[in-house]
Design an enzyme around this catalytic site. Structure first.
Site, PDB file in Angstrom:
ATOM      1  N   ARG A 261       5.189 -12.716   9.697  1.00 20.18           N
ATOM      2  CA  ARG A 261       5.878 -11.433   9.515  1.00 20.18           C
ATOM      3  C   ARG A 261       7.292 -11.509  10.065  1.00 20.18           C
ATOM      4  O   ARG A 261       7.540 -12.248  11.012  1.00 20.18           O
ATOM      5  CB  ARG A 261       5.200 -10.351  10.361  1.00 20.18           C
TER       6      ARG A 261
ATOM      7  N   LYS B 288       4.318   0.840   9.674  1.00 19.90           N
ATOM      8  CA  LYS B 288       4.421   2.099   8.930  1.00 19.90           C
ATOM      9  C   LYS B 288       3.813   3.259   9.703  1.00 19.90           C
ATOM     10  O   LYS B 288       4.317   4.370   9.655  1.00 19.90           O
ATOM     11  CB  LYS B 288       3.701   1.961   7.585  1.00 19.90           C
TER      12      LYS B 288
ATOM     13  N   GLU C 286       0.882  -1.164   0.000  1.00 20.55           N
ATOM     14  CA  GLU C 286       0.000   0.000   0.000  1.00 20.55           C
ATOM     15  C   GLU C 286       0.923   1.218   0.000  1.00 20.55           C
ATOM     16  O   GLU C 286       1.816   1.306   0.850  1.00 20.55           O
ATOM     17  CB  GLU C 286      -0.833   0.011   1.281  1.00 20.55           C
TER      18      GLU C 286
HETATM   19  P1  ATP Z   1       2.668  -2.158   7.980  1.00 23.56           P
HETATM   20  O1  ATP Z   1       2.066  -2.884   9.131  1.00 23.56           O
HETATM   21  O2  ATP Z   1       4.098  -1.848   8.140  1.00 23.56           O
HETATM   22  O3  ATP Z   1       1.876  -0.988   7.521  1.00 23.56           O
HETATM   23  P2  ATP Z   1       1.437  -3.553   5.855  1.00 23.56           P
HETATM   24  O4  ATP Z   1       1.209  -5.005   5.752  1.00 23.56           O
HETATM   25  O5  ATP Z   1       0.251  -2.785   6.163  1.00 23.56           O
HETATM   26  O6  ATP Z   1       2.623  -3.244   6.827  1.00 23.56           O
HETATM   27  P3  ATP Z   1       1.755  -3.360   3.052  1.00 23.56           P
HETATM   28  O7  ATP Z   1       2.163  -2.203   2.249  1.00 23.56           O
HETATM   29  O8  ATP Z   1       0.379  -3.874   2.915  1.00 23.56           O
HETATM   30  O9  ATP Z   1       2.054  -2.969   4.541  1.00 23.56           O
HETATM   31  O10 ATP Z   1       2.769  -4.554   2.837  1.00 23.56           O
HETATM   32  C1  ATP Z   1       3.075  -5.070   1.586  1.00 23.56           C
HETATM   33  C2  ATP Z   1       3.476  -6.503   1.726  1.00 23.56           C
HETATM   34  O11 ATP Z   1       4.539  -6.635   2.650  1.00 23.56           O
HETATM   35  C3  ATP Z   1       2.329  -7.343   2.231  1.00 23.56           C
HETATM   36  O12 ATP Z   1       2.247  -8.486   1.427  1.00 23.56           O
HETATM   37  C4  ATP Z   1       2.704  -7.675   3.634  1.00 23.56           C
HETATM   38  O13 ATP Z   1       2.208  -8.926   3.968  1.00 23.56           O
HETATM   39  C5  ATP Z   1       4.234  -7.637   3.595  1.00 23.56           C
HETATM   40  N1  ATP Z   1       4.771  -7.256   4.893  1.00 23.56           N
HETATM   41  C6  ATP Z   1       4.464  -6.155   5.612  1.00 23.56           C
HETATM   42  N2  ATP Z   1       5.130  -6.155   6.775  1.00 23.56           N
HETATM   43  C7  ATP Z   1       5.886  -7.277   6.797  1.00 23.56           C
HETATM   44  C8  ATP Z   1       6.793  -7.861   7.737  1.00 23.56           C
HETATM   45  N3  ATP Z   1       7.061  -7.281   8.899  1.00 23.56           N
HETATM   46  N4  ATP Z   1       7.382  -9.030   7.404  1.00 23.56           N
HETATM   47  C9  ATP Z   1       7.130  -9.634   6.238  1.00 23.56           C
HETATM   48  N5  ATP Z   1       6.283  -9.147   5.311  1.00 23.56           N
HETATM   49  C10 ATP Z   1       5.658  -7.984   5.582  1.00 23.56           C
HETATM   50 MG    MG Z   2      -1.147  -4.306   4.442  1.00 23.81          MG
END
Ligand code: ATP
Ligand code: MG
Length: 556
Positions: free
Chosen positions: A260, A270, A34
Site C-alpha cells: 500500500r 476510508k 468498493e
Molecule cells: P481503505 O482501507 O481506504 O478503505 P480499501 O482497500 O478498503 O481501502 P478499496 O475500495 O477496496 O478500498 O480499494 C480499491 C483498490 O485500491 C484495491 O485494489 C486496493 O488494494 C487499492 N488500495 C486501497 N488503498 C490503497 C493504498 N493506500 N495504496 C495502494 N493501493 C490501495
Molecule cells: Mg478493499
C-alpha cells in the site's frame, strides 16, 4: 507515459516475462474499488499502476465496483469514483462493471459448491462461529451443521435466499478445512443475509456474497490476467485459488500483491476519512485539506502531479511510508513549470504616485510565465496602488543586501513597471503608517534607470482602483502528527486547529476572471488555485495549493 523510460518494477518484469513466454497474449488489469467512500491518494497510486500497466503494455484495464456490501455503499461514491478516474486521465475498457451484475452467477456457483459437498449452511451466530473456528494455536471445531447432507444444504440455502431467516442467524460457508494453518481456509463465509436494498440491484437479493467469495471470481468472469492487489490479500490468495480450482470459471486470473502507499501526516483509510466528514472536522469529502482525489483536485493538485507522485513512490513488495513532501514536490514542480504568474498583495499598504494624475491608466505588460510561452497579461498602472506592508520600511540603516525592497526616501522597482521613489510617509495620530507617497521615474519601464537612481530590488504591486479584492483560503496540513493514526490516541487529537485561515488580498484585475480550477503562482506568496465551486468573477476565491519553498528537493 513516463513509465517507459524508468527501470521496470517487479510487476512490469512479471508481465514482460508472461508476454515473452506466451503465458498471456495481452494483459488485462482492473481497478476494483468498493463504493463506500471517496478515493484517496493511495487509491490514486493503484489507479496509476493498473491503468498505467495496461497503457504501457497495450492491454486493457477495467473499472469495476466491488459492490458486495450494500450497507456501506452509495451511488454518490460510484459517481465520484468514476469522475476521479477520468480526471486522472484514464479511460476504462468498455462499460463500467459491477460485481453486483454477477450476483446470479455467484449464486449458481454457491449452489455448485453445495452440490459438490463443498459448502454448507451454518446456523451459528457470528460469535460462536468465531469461537469454533479456533485461532493460530487452536484447531477449529466441527459442528453438526457441517455434516448436513447436500439436499438439506440446498434447501437451507434456498430458505436463506427466500428471506426466511433473520440477518446474522446463518450463513453459507465453504467446507474446506477447520484445521488449516491459514485462518482464511477455515470454512470461510460465502454468503450472508443482509436485508438491505442495493444501489444497483434494488431488493432483488437479501443474501450477498462475501468479499472473498466474490473478488477472485469477478476477475475470472472479466478475464483479468493480472489481479493486482495490496499485501493484506496475500494470505487470501490460497482461498482465491481454491475457489478458482473448484468452480466452473471461464478463466483463471493470477494475483500479485504490492505494498500500500502510506504517507506520513496523512490518513489513508476510508473509514477514518469518513469520520472526518461525518463529524464535521472538514466541510466534506472534497474539502481541500482531505487526501481524497477530489479534495486534492480542489486544493489545486493536477492529474500530472498525482501521476508523477505515483511514479516517484513506485511499486514495492514491502510496506513503507512515503514522505508527504514528495507529493508536495510533485505539484510544486508541475506548477512552477506550467502555472501562469500573477501578483497578489496580502497585507496592503497604499502607495500614491503623486506625479501620475488621477484617472490616468497606463497599461503595463508582463509575461504570463518567465520561461514558458503563455502570452502576456496587462497590468493597469494607476495613481493609487497597493504594495505589501512587508515591502516598505522606514529603517534607513538596513543594508542594501539585507533589505532589497522599498526604504523611506529610496528607490525600488515595481515588477514589470516603473522604478519609484518614496517621498513621504503619511501616518495617523497613533503613528501608524496610513499610506506612502511616491513618484515614478519616467522612462524606466523595461529600461535601466538613469545614473544615480539605484533601486534596491523589485516588489509586487496591484492597482488600488483596478485591482480586485479576493478571498484567499490559506490551507495548512490537516494533521500535525507524522503518524496520526498509529498511536494509542485517537487520531482526531492530531487535527491542526489552524489548518484553514481565510484572508483577503488584492490581485491584478485579470485574476478575477480566472476559470475555476486554474492554478497560478502568486509571485512571492505561493501557488493558488481558483476554487472549483466557490470562485466567480464577482466573488473570487483562491485556495492555497502549496507554498513556494520546497523542503523535499533539498533532501535528495
Ligand atoms: P481503505 O482501507 O481506504 O478503505 P480499501 O482497500 O478498503 O481501502 P478499496 O475500495 O477496496 O478500498 O480499494 C480499491 C483498490 O485500491 C484495491 O485494489 C486496493 O488494494 C487499492 N488500495 C486501497 N488503498 C490503497 C493504498 N493506500 N495504496 C495502494 N493501493 C490501495
Ligand atoms: Mg478493499
Amino acid at each position: 507515459m513516463s513509465t517507459t523510460d524508468k527501470p521496470s518494477n517487479f510487476l512490469e518484469q512479471i508481465i514482460e516475462k508472461d508476454l515473452a513466454e506466451g503465458v498471456v497474449t495481452s494483459i488485462h488489469t482492473r481497478f476494483p474499488p468498493e463504493p463506500n467512500g471517496f478515493l484517496h491518494v493511495g487509491h490514486a497510486t493503484s489507479i496509476c499502476l493498473n491503468f498505467g500497466l495496461a497503457e504501457k503494455f497495450g492491454g486493457q484495464c477495467n473499472l469495476r465496483f466491488d459492490d458486495t456490501n450494500p450497507e456501506k455503499e452509495e451511488q454518490k461514491y460510484v459517481d465520484s469514483i468514476q469522475e476521479d478516474v477520468k480526471w486522472l486521465g484514464f479511460q476504462w475498457s468498455g462499460e463500467v462493471r459491477y460485481a453486483s451484475s454477477y450476483f446470479d452467477t455467484f449464486y449458481e456457483w454457491a449452489v455448485h459448491l453445495i452440490r459438490e459437498g463443498k459448502a454448507y449452511v451454518d446456523h451459528q451466530d457470528a460469535g460462536s462461529m468465531a469461537r469454533n473456528r479456533g485461532d493460530f494455536k487452536t484447531p477449529g471445531v466441527e459442528t453438526a451443521d457441517r455434516k448436513r447432507s447436500v439436499e438439506e444444504n440446498l434447501a437451507e440455502f434456498e430458505k436463506m435466499r427466500a428471506g426466511e431467516y433473520e440477518e446474522g442467524s446463518c450463513s453459507l460457508r465453504a467446507k474446506i478445512d477447520l484445521q488449516h494453518p491459514n485462518m482464511n481456509m477455515r470454512d470461510p463465509v460465502l454468503y450472508r443475509i443482509r436485508k438491505q436494498s442495493h444501489h444497483q440491484t434494488g431488493d432483488k437479493w437479501c443474501i450477498y456474497p462475501s468479499y472473498d467469495f466474490a473478488h477472485g471470481q469477478e476477475d475470472a468472469i472479466e478475464g483479468i490476467t493480472h489481479s493486482i492487489c495490496t499485501l493484506e490479500f496475500q494470505d487470501h490468495r490460497p482461498l482465491y485459488e481454491w475457489f478458482i480450482e473448484n468452480l466452473p470459471v471461464p478463466h483463471k486470473p493470477r494475483q500479485f500483491e504490492f505494498a500500500r502507499t502510506n504517507l506520513n501526516y496523512t490518513i489513508t483509510s476510508k473509514r477514518k476519512l469518513k469520520r472526518l466528514v461525518d463529524e464535521n472536522f472538514v466541510t466534506g469529502w472534497e474539502d481541500p485539506r482531505m487526501p481524497t482525489v477530489s479534495g486534492m483536485r480542489r486544493r489545486g493538485y493536477t492529474p500530472a502531479s498525482i501521476r508523477k507522485f505515483s511514479d516517484m513512490v513506485g511499486v514495492s513488495r514491502t510496506d513503507g511510508i512515503a514522505d508527504i513532501s514528495m507529493l508536495e514536490h510533485a505539484i510544486r514542480d508541475d506548477l512552477n513549470q506550467n502555472a501562469p504568474r500573477g501578483m497578489a498583495v496580502l497585507n496592503p499598504l497604499k502607495v500614491v504616485i503623486t506625479n501620475l494624475p488621477e484617472g490616468e491608466v497606463q497599461e503595463m505588460t508582463a509575461p504570463m510565465h518567465p520561461s514558458k510561452e503563455l502570452g502576456e497579461r496587462t497590468l493597469p498602472f494607476t495613481r493609487e496602488l497597493y504594495i505589501d506592508r512587508g515591502d516598505f520600511t522606514e529603517d534607513t540603516t538596513l543594508s542594501r543586501k539585507k533589505f532589497k525592497r522599498l526604504v523611506k526616501g529610496e528607490y525600488v522597482r515595481l515588477r514589470s513597471a516603473y522604478v519609484i521613489k518614496n517621498d513621504e510617509v503619511i501616518k495617523d495620530e497613533n503613528g501608524e503608517i496610513v499610506e506612502i507617497h511616491c513618484s515614478y521615474v519616467p522612462g524606466t519601464v523595461g529600461e535601466n534607470p538613469p545614473e544615480g537612481v539605484k533601486p534596491r530590488g523589485v516588489i509586487q504591486w496591484v492597482s488600488a482602483s483596478h485591482g480586485k479584492q479576493v478571498e484567499l483560503r490559506m490551507y495548512d496540513r490537516l494533521l500535525t502528527h507524522e503518524a496520526p493514526d498509529k498511536g494509542e490516541e485517537d487520531f482526531i487529537t492530531h487535527i491542526n486547529p489552524n489548518s484553514l485561515e481565510v484572508k483577503q488580498a488584492w490581485v491584478e484585475p485579470g485574476l478575477a476572471d480566472a476559470a475555476p480550477e486554474q492554478g497560478f503562482q502568486f509571485e512571492r506568496e505561493g501557488y493558488f488555485v481558483a476554487d472549483r465551486y466557490d470562485h466567480s468573477p464577482e466573488h473570487p476565491v483562491f485556495n492555497l495549493t502549496i507554498g513556494l519553498k520546497d523542503t523535499w528537493a533539498k533532501k535528495v
